[in-house]
Design a protein around this motif. Structure first.
Motif, PDB file in Angstrom:
ATOM      1  N   GLU A  37       0.832  -1.206   0.000  1.00 43.20           N
ATOM      2  CA  GLU A  37       0.000   0.000   0.000  1.00 43.20           C
ATOM      3  C   GLU A  37       0.870   1.261   0.000  1.00 43.20           C
ATOM      4  N   VAL A  38       1.976   1.228   0.741  1.00 41.51           N
ATOM      5  CA  VAL A  38       2.905   2.365   0.759  1.00 41.51           C
ATOM      6  C   VAL A  38       3.487   2.573  -0.641  1.00 41.51           C
ATOM      7  N   GLU A  39       3.895   1.475  -1.292  1.00 43.90           N
ATOM      8  CA  GLU A  39       4.478   1.587  -2.623  1.00 43.90           C
ATOM      9  C   GLU A  39       3.439   2.005  -3.655  1.00 43.90           C
ATOM     10  N   SER A  40       2.197   1.658  -3.437  1.00 47.13           N
ATOM     11  CA  SER A  40       1.126   2.128  -4.315  1.00 47.13           C
ATOM     12  C   SER A  40       0.965   3.643  -4.186  1.00 47.13           C
ATOM     13  N   LEU A  41       1.140   4.146  -2.976  1.00 48.20           N
ATOM     14  CA  LEU A  41       1.013   5.579  -2.693  1.00 48.20           C
ATOM     15  C   LEU A  41       2.225   6.375  -3.166  1.00 48.20           C
ATOM     16  N   LEU A  42       3.439   5.878  -2.869  1.00 46.55           N
ATOM     17  CA  LEU A  42       4.677   6.630  -3.119  1.00 46.55           C
ATOM     18  C   LEU A  42       5.463   6.171  -4.344  1.00 46.55           C
ATOM     19  N   GLY A  43       5.124   5.023  -4.903  1.00 46.01           N
ATOM     20  CA  GLY A  43       5.904   4.457  -5.997  1.00 46.01           C
ATOM     21  C   GLY A  43       7.033   3.602  -5.450  1.00 46.01           C
ATOM     22  N   SER A  44       7.932   3.194  -6.319  1.00 50.20           N
ATOM     23  CA  SER A  44       9.068   2.372  -5.899  1.00 50.20           C
ATOM     24  C   SER A  44      10.050   3.218  -5.097  1.00 50.20           C
ATOM     25  N   PRO A  45      10.603   2.664  -4.017  1.00 46.90           N
ATOM     26  CA  PRO A  45      11.548   3.438  -3.205  1.00 46.90           C
ATOM     27  C   PRO A  45      12.856   3.705  -3.944  1.00 46.90           C
ATOM     28  N   THR A  46      13.509   4.793  -3.565  1.00 46.10           N
ATOM     29  CA  THR A  46      14.812   5.137  -4.108  1.00 46.10           C
ATOM     30  C   THR A  46      15.848   4.125  -3.649  1.00 46.10           C
ATOM     31  N   GLU A  47      15.731   3.709  -2.376  1.00 46.38           N
ATOM     32  CA  GLU A  47      16.649   2.715  -1.817  1.00 46.38           C
ATOM     33  C   GLU A  47      16.023   2.038  -0.616  1.00 46.38           C
ATOM     34  N   CYS A  48      16.447   0.799  -0.351  1.00 45.33           N
ATOM     35  CA  CYS A  48      16.013   0.043   0.833  1.00 45.33           C
ATOM     36  C   CYS A  48      17.213  -0.701   1.400  1.00 45.33           C
ATOM     37  N   SER A  49      17.188  -0.892   2.709  1.00 43.08           N
ATOM     38  CA  SER A  49      18.200  -1.712   3.375  1.00 43.08           C
ATOM     39  C   SER A  49      17.552  -2.324   4.606  1.00 43.08           C
ATOM     40  N   GLY A  50      18.153  -3.397   5.106  1.00 46.78           N
ATOM     41  CA  GLY A  50      17.572  -3.984   6.297  1.00 46.78           C
ATOM     42  C   GLY A  50      18.288  -5.233   6.751  1.00 46.78           C
ATOM     43  N   CYS A  57      13.167   1.951   4.016  1.00 43.03           N
ATOM     44  CA  CYS A  57      13.117   2.379   2.615  1.00 43.03           C
ATOM     45  C   CYS A  57      12.965   3.892   2.552  1.00 43.03           C
ATOM     46  N   ASN A  58      13.591   4.487   1.537  1.00 41.91           N
ATOM     47  CA  ASN A  58      13.561   5.938   1.347  1.00 41.91           C
ATOM     48  C   ASN A  58      13.062   6.289  -0.042  1.00 41.91           C
ATOM     49  N   TRP A  59      12.323   7.380  -0.105  1.00 42.66           N
ATOM     50  CA  TRP A  59      11.853   7.974  -1.352  1.00 42.66           C
ATOM     51  C   TRP A  59      12.367   9.399  -1.374  1.00 42.66           C
ATOM     52  N   GLY A  60      12.881   9.856  -2.514  1.00 43.74           N
ATOM     53  CA  GLY A  60      13.354  11.229  -2.636  1.00 43.74           C
ATOM     54  C   GLY A  60      14.862  11.307  -2.641  1.00 43.74           C
ATOM     55  N   ASP A  61      15.391  12.416  -2.129  1.00 43.77           N
ATOM     56  CA  ASP A  61      16.837  12.641  -2.083  1.00 43.77           C
ATOM     57  C   ASP A  61      17.233  13.121  -0.689  1.00 43.77           C
ATOM     58  N   GLU A  62      18.457  13.629  -0.546  1.00 42.99           N
ATOM     59  CA  GLU A  62      18.925  14.030   0.786  1.00 42.99           C
ATOM     60  C   GLU A  62      18.250  15.283   1.334  1.00 42.99           C
ATOM     61  N   LYS A  63      17.611  16.083   0.487  1.00 46.23           N
ATOM     62  CA  LYS A  63      16.944  17.305   0.954  1.00 46.23           C
ATOM     63  C   LYS A  63      15.439  17.123   1.164  1.00 46.23           C
ATOM     64  N   VAL A  75       4.263  -1.127   8.177  1.00 41.11           N
ATOM     65  CA  VAL A  75       4.921   0.103   8.614  1.00 41.11           C
ATOM     66  C   VAL A  75       5.032   0.114  10.138  1.00 41.11           C
ATOM     67  N   MET A  76       6.239   0.333  10.616  1.00 42.99           N
ATOM     68  CA  MET A  76       6.490   0.442  12.048  1.00 42.99           C
ATOM     69  C   MET A  76       6.544   1.925  12.433  1.00 42.99           C
ATOM     70  N   MET A  77       7.314   2.710  11.658  1.00 43.92           N
ATOM     71  CA  MET A  77       7.387   4.158  11.853  1.00 43.92           C
ATOM     72  C   MET A  77       7.853   4.800  10.558  1.00 43.92           C
ATOM     73  N   PHE A  78       7.708   6.124  10.477  1.00 43.44           N
ATOM     74  CA  PHE A  78       8.065   6.851   9.260  1.00 43.44           C
ATOM     75  C   PHE A  78       8.417   8.283   9.614  1.00 43.44           C
ATOM     76  N   SER A  79       9.163   8.922   8.707  1.00 39.76           N
ATOM     77  CA  SER A  79       9.544  10.316   8.904  1.00 39.76           C
ATOM     78  C   SER A  79       9.716  10.976   7.534  1.00 39.76           C
ATOM     79  N   GLY A  80       9.750  12.294   7.534  1.00 38.29           N
ATOM     80  CA  GLY A  80       9.924  13.033   6.289  1.00 38.29           C
ATOM     81  C   GLY A  80      10.650  14.326   6.547  1.00 38.29           C
ATOM     82  N   GLN A  81      11.199  14.895   5.482  1.00 45.38           N
ATOM     83  CA  GLN A  81      11.914  16.175   5.588  1.00 45.38           C
ATOM     84  C   GLN A  81      11.737  16.950   4.290  1.00 45.38           C
ATOM     85  N   GLY A  82      11.555  18.257   4.405  1.00 36.77           N
ATOM     86  CA  GLY A  82      11.479  19.150   3.262  1.00 36.77           C
ATOM     87  C   GLY A  82      10.236  19.000   2.407  1.00 36.77           C
ATOM     88  N   LEU A  83       9.202  18.404   2.960  1.00 39.47           N
ATOM     89  CA  LEU A  83       7.983  18.139   2.199  1.00 39.47           C
ATOM     90  C   LEU A  83       7.157  19.394   2.003  1.00 39.47           C
TER      91      LEU A  83
END
Length: 84
Positions: A37-50, A57-63, A75-83
């Protein structure tokens, strides 16, 4: 400027304006939401690790980004920056 260059520039501007990494989509994220559902909303992530059942998983860039941490595929938790 040639017509081809102008068309390419227009497409780039439109793609940047249509980014799914925005405040509206961030507000739709909820703990417990399935990864699909998250990927349906945001598309494919830029990168994932675990490791050990936890994935980040992250979407976007460093800013401008949205970061989502999963336990299994929920989803356990999430955060965002510069939105915007």
């Amino acid at each position: 400027m040639s017509l081809r260059n102008l068309a390419l520039l227009s497409v780039c501007v439109l793609l940047a304006a249509c980014s799914k990494v925005n405040q509206d989509n961030y507000a739709k994220l909820k703990a417990g939401m399935p990864k699909a559902e998250v990927e349906s909303l945001l598309g494919s992530p830029t990168e994932c690790s675990g490791a050990i059942g936890i994935t980040s998983c992250n979407w976007g860039d460093e800013k401008v980004f949205i970061s989502v941490q999963y336990a299994g595929d929920k989803v356990m938790m999430f955060s965002g920056q510069g939105l915007k």
